[in-house]
Design an enzyme around this catalytic site. Sequence first.
Site, PDB file in Angstrom:
ATOM      1  N   ASP A 113     -37.483 -25.500   9.247  1.00  0.00           N
ATOM      2  CA  ASP A 113     -36.446 -25.995  10.159  1.00  0.00           C
ATOM      3  C   ASP A 113     -37.011 -26.088  11.568  1.00  0.00           C
ATOM      4  O   ASP A 113     -36.890 -27.113  12.242  1.00  0.00           O
ATOM      5  CB  ASP A 113     -35.246 -25.036  10.126  1.00  0.00           C
ATOM      6  N   TYR A 164     -31.686 -18.521   4.745  1.00  0.00           N
ATOM      7  CA  TYR A 164     -30.500 -19.376   4.808  1.00  0.00           C
ATOM      8  C   TYR A 164     -29.470 -19.007   3.737  1.00  0.00           C
ATOM      9  O   TYR A 164     -28.276 -19.168   3.939  1.00  0.00           O
ATOM     10  CB  TYR A 164     -30.891 -20.850   4.581  1.00  0.00           C
ATOM     11  N   ASP A 193     -46.569 -18.619  13.816  1.00  0.00           N
ATOM     12  CA  ASP A 193     -46.696 -18.670  15.285  1.00  0.00           C
ATOM     13  C   ASP A 193     -47.896 -19.519  15.693  1.00  0.00           C
ATOM     14  O   ASP A 193     -47.830 -20.346  16.588  1.00  0.00           O
ATOM     15  CB  ASP A 193     -46.771 -17.248  15.883  1.00  0.00           C
ATOM     16  N   ASP A 245     -38.562 -29.661  13.728  1.00  0.00           N
ATOM     17  CA  ASP A 245     -38.053 -30.109  15.033  1.00  0.00           C
ATOM     18  C   ASP A 245     -39.207 -30.225  16.024  1.00  0.00           C
ATOM     19  O   ASP A 245     -39.270 -31.157  16.816  1.00  0.00           O
ATOM     20  CB  ASP A 245     -37.019 -29.112  15.601  1.00  0.00           C
ATOM     21  N   LYS A 253     -45.739 -16.022   7.293  1.00  0.00           N
ATOM     22  CA  LYS A 253     -45.923 -14.909   8.235  1.00  0.00           C
ATOM     23  C   LYS A 253     -46.347 -13.695   7.406  1.00  0.00           C
ATOM     24  O   LYS A 253     -45.699 -12.635   7.409  1.00  0.00           O
ATOM     25  CB  LYS A 253     -44.611 -14.677   9.013  1.00  0.00           C
TER      26      LYS A 253
END
Length: 361
Positions: free
Chosen positions: A249, A143, A225, A253, A193
């Site tokens: 983020d 970001y 994942d 959600d 990851k």
Amino acid sequence: MIHKIAVLPGDGVGPEIIQEGVNVLKAVQEKYKGEINFEFEHALIGGCAYDEYKTPLPDSTIELAKKSDAVFLGAVGDWKYDTLPPQVRPEKALLGIRKALNLFANLRPAVVFDELIDSSTLKPEIIRGVDIMVVRELTGDVYFGEPRGIETVNGKKAGFNNMIYYENEIERIAHVAFKTAMKRNKKLCSVDKANVLDCSRLWREIITNISKEYPEVELTHMYVDNAAMQLIRNPKQFDVIVTGNIFGDILSDEASMLPGSLGMLPSASLSDTKLGMYEPIHGSAPDIKGQNIANPIATILSAAMMLKYSFSLDDAAKDIENAVKKVLQKGYRTKDIYTQGTELTTTSRIGNLIVNELLRN
Ligand code: IPM
Ligand code: MG
């Protein structure tokens, strides 16, 4: 003692839901007359600030936030700003205020209320009892990493961002996450990851080192994942999740769909002082703005988080949560959580009902 709250309603449904949140805070003040005092000061952020000042994040708004004890934010963004250059888009204001106030720790609880089990798209047995806290790092990662941009490289246009974490950034979010776990079921899952990204390899190394200071917390690691899959396969395996900005983020959600509606989920963004920013995790929903149908509960629960994290008013925070539960138990619903047999009602009515419950007890 007076708690100063900077109120930033923003765009879209922001003003409507913030109004209900402020009403609930005023009811808390009424209930604890003489003990709890709030002072509210409003300022512009997002598209409405751009219209007035040609910037989505005016200096005056940052100044107000800095001299306040907490920031209460609605949402930013509207279609009409979609064509603005990236530096003045409403979303930039959100990133800007997070950075300016050093709000590096974002807490996003996903709690399934029994009353709303049927509002979720997932099976009741999968989600009953889910209570997860996502701890998302908020001021680093891809970001904010530099360099970034769109440039021509060897005759081809290339878009790039930099996923970068400094060790101190990982350390401080790790401490927030372990401390959060200590107050809950003492289970922490760090999501990364590390099988592909160097940035994640450092993340995992540092989280593992810090875990030695919290021997009571059971630490696990999961690739992002897999975490995305496990969150809907068996969400009850999670207590606290800690992860970087971009993974957080996305996963927050996803986690918000466990309780059935984005309209239910609050958040707190914390720094290393008591100053925090509190906002619903949903956006400005311009398609339903001004219709008095948005769900104000995420915002009202964000006000409860403010009482808890910035003001240490745990009892009053519980009062708000209980009032919300009561109103749900009595069957009142906004459109997003409506199911057959419940009573469909408006933003302002839900707010009023919560205020009444709060003042009754
Ligand atoms: C969030 C939002 C923001 C983010 C956007 C609006 C910049 O999606 O708070 O989750 O990506 O952080
Ligand atoms: Mg998001």
